[in-house]
Design an enzyme around this catalytic site. Structure first.
Site, PDB file in Angstrom:
ATOM      1  N   ARG A 127      60.564  59.060  52.719  1.00  0.00           N
ATOM      2  CA  ARG A 127      61.607  58.082  53.071  1.00  0.00           C
ATOM      3  C   ARG A 127      63.014  58.700  53.064  1.00  0.00           C
ATOM      4  NH1 ARG A 127      58.360  55.042  49.557  1.00  0.00           N
ATOM      5  NH2 ARG A 127      57.001  53.603  50.649  1.00  0.00           N
ATOM      6  N   LYS A 148      72.189  61.107  64.751  1.00  0.00           N
ATOM      7  CA  LYS A 148      71.106  60.570  65.581  1.00  0.00           C
ATOM      8  C   LYS A 148      69.972  61.584  65.654  1.00  0.00           C
ATOM      9  CE  LYS A 148      72.124  58.298  69.455  1.00  0.00           C
ATOM     10  NZ  LYS A 148      72.874  57.859  70.674  1.00  0.00           N
ATOM     11  N   GLU A 190      79.796  69.731  77.606  1.00  0.00           N
ATOM     12  CA  GLU A 190      79.892  68.658  76.582  1.00  0.00           C
ATOM     13  C   GLU A 190      81.180  68.797  75.780  1.00  0.00           C
ATOM     14  OE1 GLU A 190      78.150  65.930  75.526  1.00  0.00           O
ATOM     15  OE2 GLU A 190      76.100  66.126  76.242  1.00  0.00           O
ATOM     16  N   LYS A 232      84.110  63.705  68.572  1.00  0.00           N
ATOM     17  CA  LYS A 232      82.877  62.954  68.335  1.00  0.00           C
ATOM     18  C   LYS A 232      82.899  62.325  66.950  1.00  0.00           C
ATOM     19  CE  LYS A 232      78.027  62.545  68.784  1.00  0.00           C
ATOM     20  NZ  LYS A 232      76.753  63.089  69.186  1.00  0.00           N
ATOM     21  N   GLU A 242      76.300  52.873  66.470  1.00  0.00           N
ATOM     22  CA  GLU A 242      76.304  52.740  67.921  1.00  0.00           C
ATOM     23  C   GLU A 242      76.329  51.291  68.383  1.00  0.00           C
ATOM     24  OE1 GLU A 242      73.201  54.952  69.838  1.00  0.00           O
ATOM     25  OE2 GLU A 242      74.513  55.446  71.499  1.00  0.00           O
ATOM     26  N   ARG A 246      80.946  53.811  70.227  1.00  0.00           N
ATOM     27  CA  ARG A 246      80.195  55.041  70.411  1.00  0.00           C
ATOM     28  C   ARG A 246      79.689  55.217  71.839  1.00  0.00           C
ATOM     29  NH1 ARG A 246      76.383  57.493  65.573  1.00  0.00           N
ATOM     30  NH2 ARG A 246      75.526  59.197  66.764  1.00  0.00           N
ATOM     31  N   ASN A 250      79.099  58.398  76.210  1.00  0.00           N
ATOM     32  CA  ASN A 250      78.174  58.532  77.336  1.00  0.00           C
ATOM     33  C   ASN A 250      78.862  58.797  78.667  1.00  0.00           C
ATOM     34  OD1 ASN A 250      75.805  58.186  75.794  1.00  0.00           O
ATOM     35  ND2 ASN A 250      76.106  55.961  75.802  1.00  0.00           N
ATOM     36  N   HIS A 253      77.011  60.211  81.639  1.00  0.00           N
ATOM     37  CA  HIS A 253      75.575  60.184  81.332  1.00  0.00           C
ATOM     38  C   HIS A 253      74.788  59.225  82.219  1.00  0.00           C
ATOM     39  CE1 HIS A 253      76.702  62.652  77.991  1.00  0.00           C
ATOM     40  NE2 HIS A 253      75.500  62.632  77.456  1.00  0.00           N
ATOM     41  N   HIS A 257      71.894  61.257  83.462  1.00  0.00           N
ATOM     42  CA  HIS A 257      70.498  61.023  83.075  1.00  0.00           C
ATOM     43  C   HIS A 257      69.611  60.797  84.296  1.00  0.00           C
ATOM     44  CE1 HIS A 257      71.157  59.731  78.593  1.00  0.00           C
ATOM     45  NE2 HIS A 257      70.951  61.034  78.731  1.00  0.00           N
ATOM     46  N   HIS A 270      71.140  69.682  80.790  1.00  0.00           N
ATOM     47  CA  HIS A 270      71.836  68.433  80.460  1.00  0.00           C
ATOM     48  C   HIS A 270      73.339  68.538  80.735  1.00  0.00           C
ATOM     49  CE1 HIS A 270      72.712  64.656  78.496  1.00  0.00           C
ATOM     50  NE2 HIS A 270      73.556  65.240  77.676  1.00  0.00           N
TER      51      HIS A 270
END
Lengths: 371, 371
Positions: A127, A148, A190, A232, A242, A246, A250, A253, A257, A270
């Site tokens: 956990r 994340k 990025e 960031k 998020e 946040r 993107n 993106h 994507h 990417h």
């Protein structure tokens, strides 16, 4: 900008942590573990991939053992397919066999894939145990902030995961020397993105220092990673889970994507896909009445960094539009975009007519000038 | 003790949540979702098992649909083997196909296995969505407080998991009527455990009301579950991440877990194994100089509730000792026990000589009186 190690603190209350950025930090891994008070009795699991292992794993281990730590190594195949529940199962078995307890640490040594996977092992083993990131790519500056972590399901990327912050991040600039030139550029995409959403001065600095950055000049690179992480970090500090802000991360993106999915993952890196996406978002800004200079500057900078700014010919517009409509970022049927309002600031628009997007995608074909 | 619904708030700062305990609450599921402001647009996944589905799933769904919610049903085989990564994979696929988004809710309808499994789905799907528990066993009063969710690895139980608090718990006393008598007793064992570690008056109350509890008299049962949850809630509020205090909840678990492992999982119910374990821990108290009355009272009460207080003949002492030494609760080779100091209070001892434990395990044989 003096040389030496830069330290950026990601402010998240009791989960705050430092990012160390400098040259030769891998050799200080053991020292950093001791400084952070990690117990020597609790075994460490070092997770890395087949591409990185031979370059740096032993140096990390030697540094830890010199300070009395016990460390086991787990190596996963390099590439996105390692981000799976099957690999989680294998790594938990290795953690158990290595005797990891609740005070143990999982280290991610590698790029974004290793960070996401090892981070989810750390988040879920017993956990949650301690997590330390040692990124070896420029792109990983992005995933090293924000906590994340995730693995993929065959039906969706990053769908099984957690928010699990590292105890610290050790960014050794020396490891970036082994990156292929294409990955250097894609990683810098990025970095520049962080400037475009939040910091105009930093965009100007990147523009002036493109040559140094592409040449991996340590002080310039250290400064750029520091500033990229800082943007960031500022955003994540205000919105850890998020919920709203946040989402500005993107930028580029939505189209990016879709391009990755249509081109086939791996065809476009990417960072390349979102460079094209950022040019698209900047053109959208003009549709909303913001200055056309935004698109011009965005495109010029990415070209300077050797990044693609046009959609590959084999990606059909209707396929790209279809991929975007399936993207989870479209809530309730409306098209949502992060749109720049000037260089260094953005807004989230949920009222973007799909006809505009189609026009912009069409206009981003090779050989076409700005629409 | 008036009738009607009791509400207990588990105090965890911004993660605080209510436990509703009363009769007929399943029919109010939809109403509770609306009261808690859950959006009707986001689909719900109801996870239950093959034993519970036919009894209650439809009633939960009807109640939700009446308030405009969309709900899909996922049914796993009843039993511990469903707590696996393979089942997580299957359930994530069902969540994706049902269109669950980040504002969706996963409901656990069932006992501890369903709660642990569905809770881990809720914790990890899209890095965490809402979670609601509708327990259908007495034992689940324990797992409904504290947010510990997990699946098993073939090498270790509950080794892959998270701390993920529910939004609320709906404890419908009517669902307990379908429990086999043996499970009722085993569930009450955990209820009494909460009294033994924290609340002498509640132990006395259980003692006096044994017949009502075993007869599932709603008001007595509601009160007992409320008090049991309250003890656990108090402990968890002070130590959400299981750093120290929370360990007192393991009263009876050191010997209990070993018995479960040696007898073969399922031979002894968890509540039965820990009843024997609590008698053992109470005898250990006498070794440390605390009153012998503790062991006498503990044993008498468990006998009154029809629970086992002796170790089955086919569990050899050396196997039990071996299982204990492999238990993760022994830090650094010492034997750690939760030991009662009186009825209603305990302490954690990490200085328990293994010879004492052997003697007590031997003394807990059928036909042997208190050592």
């Amino acid at each position: 900008m003096a040389g030496g190690t830069r330290v950026l603190t990601v402010e998240l209350g009791e989960r705050s942590y430092p990012i160390y950025i400098g040259s030769g930090l891998i050799e200080e891994t053991g020292k950093k573990f001791a400084e952070h008070g990690f117990p020597v009795k609790s075994p460490i699991l070092l997770i890395t991939d087949s591409a990185v292992e031979g370059l740096y794993a032993e140096r990390v281990e030697i540094s830890l053992r010199a300070l009395g730590y016990t460390v086991s190594r787990a190596v996963v195949p390099s590439g996105e397919s390692s981000k799976s529940l099957e690999m989680l199962d294998v790594l938990v078995e290795q953690a158990l066999k290595a005797g990891l307890d609740r005070k143990s640490t999982v280290i991610a040594l590698g790029g974004g894939v290793v960070g996401d996977l090892a981070g989810f092992v750390a988040a879920s083993y017993m956990r949650g145990v301690r997590f330390v990131q040692i990124p070896t790519t420029i792109l990983a500056h992005d995933s090293s902030v924000g906590g994340k972590v995730a693995v993929n399901h065959r039906l969706a990327k990053n769908i099984i995961g957690a928010f699990h912050q590292p105890e610290f991040v050790l960014y050794d600039l020396n490891t970036l020397a082994s990156l292929p030139a294409r990955e250097v550029k894609a990683g810098l995409s990025e970095v520049i993105k962080h400037g475009l959403i939040w910091n105009e001065d930093f965009v100007a600095w990147c523009d002036e220092n493109a040559e140094k950055l592409l040449g991996l000049e340590p002080d310039a690179l250290g400064y750029a990673l520091y500033e990229g992480c800082k943007v960031k970090s500022t955003v994540v500090s205000r919105d850890e889970r998020e919920n709203d802000l946040r989402a500005i991360l993107n930028l580029g993106h939505t189209i990016g994507h879709a391009l990755e999915a249509v081109a086939g993952y791996g065809q476009l890196l990417h960072g390349e896909a979102i460079a094209i996406g950022m040019v698209g978002a900047a053109r959208l800004a003009a549709k909303f009445g913001y200055s056309a200079d935004i698109a011009e500057t965005t495109e010029r900078i990415f070209r300077k960094f050797g990044l693609p700014v046009r959609i590959p010919d084999d990606c059909a517009t209707d396929e790209i539009m279809g991929a975007m409509l399936h993207d989870k970022k479209f809530a309730e049927g409306k098209m949502v975009f992060v749109v720049p309002t000037s260089i260094g600031s953005v807004e989230i628009r949920n009222d973007v007519p799909s006809a505009w997007v189609t026009e912009i995608v069409d206009g981003l074909r090779e050989g076409k000038s700005q629409s």
